[in-house]
Design an enzyme around this catalytic site. Structure first.
Site, PDB file in Angstrom:
ATOM      1  N   CYS A 180      16.450 -44.945 -48.051  1.00  0.00           N
ATOM      2  CA  CYS A 180      15.460 -44.899 -49.145  1.00  0.00           C
ATOM      3  C   CYS A 180      14.277 -44.011 -48.803  1.00  0.00           C
ATOM      4  CB  CYS A 180      14.915 -46.296 -49.421  1.00  0.00           C
ATOM      5  SG  CYS A 180      16.137 -47.536 -49.654  1.00  0.00           S
TER       6      CYS A 180
HETATM    7  N1  SAJ Z   1       8.781 -47.413 -40.582  1.00  0.00           N
HETATM    8  C1  SAJ Z   1       7.738 -46.910 -39.821  1.00  0.00           C
HETATM    9  N2  SAJ Z   1       6.494 -47.439 -39.968  1.00  0.00           N
HETATM   10  C2  SAJ Z   1       6.249 -48.441 -40.870  1.00  0.00           C
HETATM   11  C3  SAJ Z   1       7.325 -48.938 -41.638  1.00  0.00           C
HETATM   12  C4  SAJ Z   1       8.586 -48.413 -41.485  1.00  0.00           C
HETATM   13  O1  SAJ Z   1       7.922 -45.999 -39.018  1.00  0.00           O
HETATM   14  O2  SAJ Z   1       5.104 -48.893 -40.950  1.00  0.00           O
HETATM   15  C5  SAJ Z   1      10.121 -46.823 -40.430  1.00  0.00           C
HETATM   16  C6  SAJ Z   1      11.183 -47.840 -40.057  1.00  0.00           C
HETATM   17  O3  SAJ Z   1      11.324 -47.910 -38.649  1.00  0.00           O
HETATM   18  C7  SAJ Z   1      12.445 -47.249 -40.694  1.00  0.00           C
HETATM   19  C8  SAJ Z   1      11.907 -46.521 -41.919  1.00  0.00           C
HETATM   20  O4  SAJ Z   1      10.509 -46.323 -41.695  1.00  0.00           O
HETATM   21  O5  SAJ Z   1      13.059 -46.301 -39.837  1.00  0.00           O
HETATM   22  C9  SAJ Z   1      12.117 -47.284 -43.213  1.00  0.00           C
HETATM   23  O6  SAJ Z   1      11.651 -48.581 -42.956  1.00  0.00           O
HETATM   24  P1  SAJ Z   1      11.493 -49.657 -44.171  1.00  0.00           P
HETATM   25  O7  SAJ Z   1      10.869 -50.873 -43.579  1.00  0.00           O
HETATM   26  O8  SAJ Z   1      10.824 -49.023 -45.302  1.00  0.00           O
HETATM   27  O9  SAJ Z   1      12.982 -50.053 -44.475  1.00  0.00           O
HETATM   28  P2  SAJ Z   1      13.981 -49.654 -45.626  1.00  0.00           P
HETATM   29  O10 SAJ Z   1      14.491 -48.293 -45.470  1.00  0.00           O
HETATM   30  O11 SAJ Z   1      14.959 -50.759 -45.648  1.00  0.00           O
HETATM   31  O12 SAJ Z   1      13.108 -49.684 -46.945  1.00  0.00           O
HETATM   32  C10 SAJ Z   1      13.317 -50.710 -47.851  1.00  0.00           C
HETATM   33  C11 SAJ Z   1      12.920 -50.106 -49.146  1.00  0.00           C
HETATM   34  N3  SAJ Z   1      13.449 -50.902 -50.225  1.00  0.00           N
HETATM   35  C12 SAJ Z   1      13.944 -50.248 -51.300  1.00  0.00           C
HETATM   36  O13 SAJ Z   1      13.956 -49.047 -51.409  1.00  0.00           O
HETATM   37  C13 SAJ Z   1      14.502 -51.087 -52.371  1.00  0.00           C
HETATM   38  C14 SAJ Z   1      11.413 -50.014 -49.284  1.00  0.00           C
HETATM   39  O14 SAJ Z   1      11.057 -49.784 -50.660  1.00  0.00           O
HETATM   40  C15 SAJ Z   1      10.723 -51.256 -48.841  1.00  0.00           C
HETATM   41  O15 SAJ Z   1       9.300 -51.023 -48.885  1.00  0.00           O
HETATM   42  C16 SAJ Z   1      11.122 -51.561 -47.417  1.00  0.00           C
HETATM   43  O16 SAJ Z   1      12.535 -51.820 -47.448  1.00  0.00           O
HETATM   44  C17 SAJ Z   1      10.367 -52.753 -46.895  1.00  0.00           C
HETATM   45  O17 SAJ Z   1       9.237 -52.976 -47.358  1.00  0.00           O
HETATM   46  O18 SAJ Z   1      10.878 -53.377 -45.963  1.00  0.00           O
END
Ligand code: SAJ
Length: 430
Positions: free
Chosen positions: A268
């Site tokens: 995403c």
């Molecule tokens: N990450 C960082 N720093 C942060 C947060 C995340 O480096 O502060 C990195 C994570 O390690 C990962 C990537 O970014 O590699 C994405 O992390 P994520 O927590 O956003 O996980 P996702 O990809 O599962 O994102 C989903 C998304 N959900 C949908 O698209 C429906 C996102 O919108 C959500 O915000 C996210 O989950 C969430 O909040 O957990």
């Protein structure tokens, strides 16, 4: 007021694409009493599901595996003719030039148009940029003389699945819906209200529904880029970025903490902004800010390797030939998902510098070079923590001493840096 005929009519749902998004959705529809047809072109996946097993290890699914037998699982799209609601949940990835690949969505739309049942509600949940429903999906139906609002109703309801999230799942996450027709909007609102215990917000247009998801995820990407840039600056300043963010997060309003890391992975966050960047170009608009945020986040895996190189320089060790470990392959903690994983980019960069790379991730035994953490620590001279799986955070730090680890780059800022430094191990965080 829905009449009896309507009530009876919307009892059958087809879900196309049984992945992270489609499978929980199909299960939820079955749980709420719909007749469900689950369609996927991956024969192996359908075979696994037919055995009552799930290829996806999500709590929501694991607790409802028994419902799989209520779902008609098939690779045959002809079944679509029997349904009143069709939900498209196919991947919308980007290619290696970061261009959106709408191939799977186009294919699924063609299959739906070919097997359309008059009056069907066709919902796209896949993440798409504003304009795709009107410029890509609707023309596929129009080619067959099918008119939205008359022969079928086209709706976009962006998916909001958060892999690994124990609290938020398909049953309780609020959604937005947008349609090309009023009837489509009202049918979609009623349908989602029947399966989700949360607010379903009708949007002013289908384009604004498409824009919502892109905006949500771009918001996250730019905030992560913000702290990733700060991390590089504060590293030269001797300032602990995590301490600063935690300090800023004590402000009870108008601040949302994000944390720097070895990079941004997943299907995403690193993908969705490109959908808007590329489509806006056709309107003659350049999303400079979104592009810059993507460049900053795309650089982080390399930055992580550069930190390791700095540590080895202090030890007068070259990267070349040194046994460097990469602990974690998944893009996110406690899930097994490699999509756009920063670990892949870290491994590639280390190999390009002729390091001897040893990787381990318990979610991917077949891709790991060792069987467990002890073997990993035995084999490596230094390592990068690339995924903050809980099992890695529970490692007894004395093992680092026992196996004479010389240097650690903590790619997710999760380890106890004071303890590690006290052991005389070189340590850097992001
Ligand atoms: N990450 C960082 N720093 C942060 C947060 C995340 O480096 O502060 C990195 C994570 O390690 C990962 C990537 O970014 O590699 C994405 O992390 P994520 O927590 O956003 O996980 P996702 O990809 O599962 O994102 C989903 C998304 N959900 C949908 O698209 C429906 C996102 O919108 C959500 O915000 C996210 O989950 C969430 O909040 O957990």
């Amino acid at each position: 007021m829905k009449n009896k005929k309507d009530e009876k009519k919307i009892q059958t749902v087809a879900v196309i694409g049984l992945g992270y998004v489609g499978l929980p959705l199909a299960i939820r529809c079955a749980e709420k009493g719909y007749q469900v047809i689950g369609i996927d072109n991956d024969k192996k996946k359908v075979a696994t599901l037919l055995k009552g097993k799930s290829p996806i290890q999500e709590e929501f699914i694991k607790q409802r595996l028994s419902l799989l037998k209520k779902i008609k699982l098939t690779t045959n799209p002809k079944q679509l003719k029997k349904t009143n609601i069709v939900i498209i949940c196919v991947p919308t990835p980007i290619d290696n030039q970061f261009f959106p690949n709408l191939g799977p969505l186009k294919k699924a739309s063609e299959v739906v148009a070919k097997n359309l049942k008059k009056g069907q509600l066709v919902i796209v949940e896949s993440t798409i940029n504003p304009g795709v429903c009107e410029e890509v999906v609707e023309p596929i139906f129009a080619l067959r003389g099918l008119r939205e609002g008359k022969d079928y109703f086209l709706v976009h309801c962006p998916e909001r699945i958060d892999p690994g999230n124990k609290k938020w799942n398909i049953s309780n996450i609020p959604r937005v819906v947008g349609s090309l027709s009023k009837k489509g909007l009202s049918l979609a609102k009623k349908f989602y209200q029947s399966i989700i215990d949360a607010d379903i917000k009708p949007m002013a247009s289908i384009r604004s529904a498409e824009a919502v998801k892109i905006v949500e995820n771009s918001f996250r990407d730019i905030n992560i880029a913000f702290v990733n840039e700060l991390a590089q600056s504060f590293d030269r300043f001797g300032i602990d970025i995590k301490d600063v963010i935690d300090g800023a997060a004590t402000k009870p309003f108008a601040f949302l903490p994000h944390y720097p890391s070895r990079g941004v992975g997943g299907h995403c966050i690193p993908v969705d902004p490109y959908y808007l960047i590329e489509r806006a170009k056709k309107n003659g608009f350049d999303h400079r800010f979104l592009r810059t945020a993507r460049e900053i986040n795309n650089y982080m895996p390399l930055y992580t390797v550069e930190l390791m190189q700095d540590l080895l320089n202090e030890l007068e060790l070259p990267l070349k030939g040194t046994r460097i470990g990469v602990l974690g392959l998944s893009y996110k903690a406690n899930v097994g998902d490699l999509r756009e994983s920063p670990s892949k980019k870290i491994i590639k960069a280390l190999k390009e510098k002729n390091a001897q790379v040893i990787c381990f991730d318990p979610f991917f035994p077949d891709l790991s070079d060792v069987k467990n953490i002890n073997q990993f620590l035995q084999k490596v001279e230094a390592f990068i923590l690339a995924t903050n799986h809980q099992v890695f955070l529970e490692i007894d730090l004395n093992l680092f001493k026992k196996y004479k680890i010389k240097a650690i780059v903590d790619g997710t800022n999760s380890l106890n840096k004071e303890k590690i430094k006290k052991m005389g191990i070189k340590y850097r965080f992001i």
